[in-house]
Write an enzyme that holds these catalytic residues in place. Structure first.
Site, PDB file in Angstrom:
ATOM      1  N   ARG A 145     -11.519  -8.046  65.927  1.00 51.01           N
ATOM      2  CA  ARG A 145     -11.428  -8.928  64.756  1.00 51.01           C
ATOM      3  C   ARG A 145     -10.824 -10.266  65.169  1.00 51.01           C
ATOM      4  NH1 ARG A 145      -9.082  -3.971  62.512  1.00 51.01           N
ATOM      5  NH2 ARG A 145      -7.041  -4.895  62.897  1.00 51.01           N
ATOM      6  N   PHE A 196      10.628  -7.654  43.993  1.00 45.63           N
ATOM      7  CA  PHE A 196       9.249  -7.365  44.395  1.00 45.63           C
ATOM      8  C   PHE A 196       8.641  -8.547  45.139  1.00 45.63           C
ATOM      9  CE2 PHE A 196       4.699  -7.660  43.509  1.00 45.63           C
ATOM     10  CZ  PHE A 196       4.238  -6.390  43.800  1.00 45.63           C
ATOM     11  N   ARG A 255       1.028 -12.666  63.604  1.00 50.06           N
ATOM     12  CA  ARG A 255       1.699 -11.573  64.310  1.00 50.06           C
ATOM     13  C   ARG A 255       0.714 -10.589  64.938  1.00 50.06           C
ATOM     14  NH1 ARG A 255       4.019  -7.381  60.351  1.00 50.06           N
ATOM     15  NH2 ARG A 255       1.764  -7.076  60.258  1.00 50.06           N
TER      16      ARG A 255
END
Length: 418
Positions: free
Chosen positions: A229, A289, A219
């Site tokens: 980068r 989570f 993404r």
């Protein structure tokens, strides 16, 4: 009115935004009461909220002492990551720091005051974090120290090394995310909230991290290019361009999208492991989570697949969509339904001329098979007509109000963007 038209096209988003805003988020992500914490832990949770709005929410929803262990784990790795990211630290200083960082956990006075990074407070006040680390039970300490050591060594390895092969892509993602999945899984088992197999099966835990990390890397192509980068593996992108940056050029968009689709297909291979891992979890807070970031990732990949916008700007899932995912991903059947929905979305977009089309279809077939097992695969959106009518009426009357969610809700929704 464009926002209103988008909502009318997704009535379930409106309904879940309302549910979420009116308190539904508490069922998914209840928050820690700061008054119940000692001074050191209160400071650590303050740093947690400062450095990560998305992870802060899901960490604070964990049960019991596991919550504190994961909070400290996150801050230790955030401190390590801050050292790695700080370009002002010379390599001859940085490499030994990364190798030895785990040992600083047992040095009460160690701190680093020279960082220029935005999260430097976790290094400047590392004594508070390390003190709370040493207050954890030895089981938790051993896991955190071990993962910190392995991650530091891996980070040092890739400081001056680019990601060339797909194998090295897996290796890099293992160091920065797979190890996090392995460490978290060991903490889950150490807490006894989950069975020992969760912490022992490192292959599945590694896949959990790789799926999230690869999604972020895919993404964030344009953002990473702008920051200088490069994380896309040369072995893949070199088949489509001379330089990775060339993929952003308008004249190369067709090849760029084919490269994107190949990397998304690579990432999708982790989904069966993700489903197997989640099927083993029995504690609700641990399940939430783990599951919420995974469903956000599959939705993000579906949005990115065959999408030229990845090379032109930022591709994000809708905030209402993120809320719907959080509300639905609370059990394994709900997650399977979500995975099925989004791989079907990808399947419908596969171009017949795409070089990876056969591989994409094959991996989607394996995900379909796992998603269908033990499930009737009924639609996730069983909202009665009266609910939908009310929701659409509310949207028509108050769409502008709903477009500005409260600050607290925004923090939870960042999970879908990060």
């Amino acid at each position: 009115m464009e926002l209103l038209r988008k909502w009318l096209g997704h009535p379930e988003d409106i309904y879940n935004l309302l549910r979420f805003k009116m308190g539904g988020y508490r069922a998914v992500m209840p928050r820690v009461d700061p008054d119940s914490l000692g001074c050191g832990l209160r400071t650590c949770y303050h740093y947690l909220n400062q450095t990560s709005r998305s992870f802060a929410a899901v960490i604070q929803a964990l049960d019991g002492e596991l919550r504190h262990a994961v909070c400290i784990f996150y801050l230790v790795l955030r401190a390590l990551d801050t050292v790695e990211d700080d370009m002002s630290i010379p390599l001859d200083v940085k490499v030994p720091m990364l190798h030895e960082f785990h040992s600083y956990l047992y040095q009460p006075e160690w701190k680093y005051m020279e960082s220029k990074e935005k999260d430097r407070q976790v290094l400047e006040d590392f004594p508070t974090i390390s003190m709370e680390f040493r207050n954890l039970s030895k089981l938790y300490q051993d896991v955190i120290s071990d993962i910190c050591h392995k991650m530091g060594v891996g980070m040092a390895e890739f400081l001056e090394k680019k990601v060339d092969s797909e194998h090295e892509w897996d290796k890099y993602c293992h160091y920065v995310a797979g190890l996090v999945g392995i460490g978290l899984s060991r903490l889950f088992s150490a807490s006894e909230l989950e069975d020992s197999i969760v912490g022992q099966d490192t292959e599945l835990a590694n896949s959990m991290g790789l799926f999230l990390q690869k999604t972020n890397i895919i993404r964030d192509y344009l953002e990473d290019q702008m920051e200088g980068r490069e994380f896309w593996p040369r072995e893949v992108w070199s088949r489509y361009a001379q330089k990775l940056s060339d993929l952003a050029k308008p004249e190369n968009i067709e090849m760029a999208v084919q490269c994107l689709n190949e990397l998304i297909t690579n990432a999708l291979h982790h989904v069966p492991d993700v489903l197997t891992y989640l099927s083993r979890l029995k504690n609700q807070s641990v399940f939430n989570f783990c599951a919420i970031p995974q469903v956000m990732a599959i939705a993000t990949l579906a949005a990115c697949y065959n999408n030229k916008q990845v090379f032109r700007g930022v591709v994000k899932i809708r905030k209402g969509q993120a809320v719907t995912l959080m509300m639905d991903a609370t059990n394994i059947q709900g997650v399977k339904a979500i995975m099925y929905q989004y791989v079907e979305e990808i399947y419908q977009k596969i171009p017949s001329t795409d070089p990876s089309s056969n591989k994409t279809q094959q991996v989607i077939s394996s995900i379909r098979a796992m998603s269908l097992s033990g499930s009737s695969m009924a639609s996730r959106h069983h909202y009665s007509p009266i609910y939908l009518s009310c929701a659409m009426l509310l949207a028509a009357l108050s769409w502008q109000y709903l477009s500005t969610l409260s600050k607290a809700s925004e923090e939870y929704l960042q999970a879908g963007e990060n």
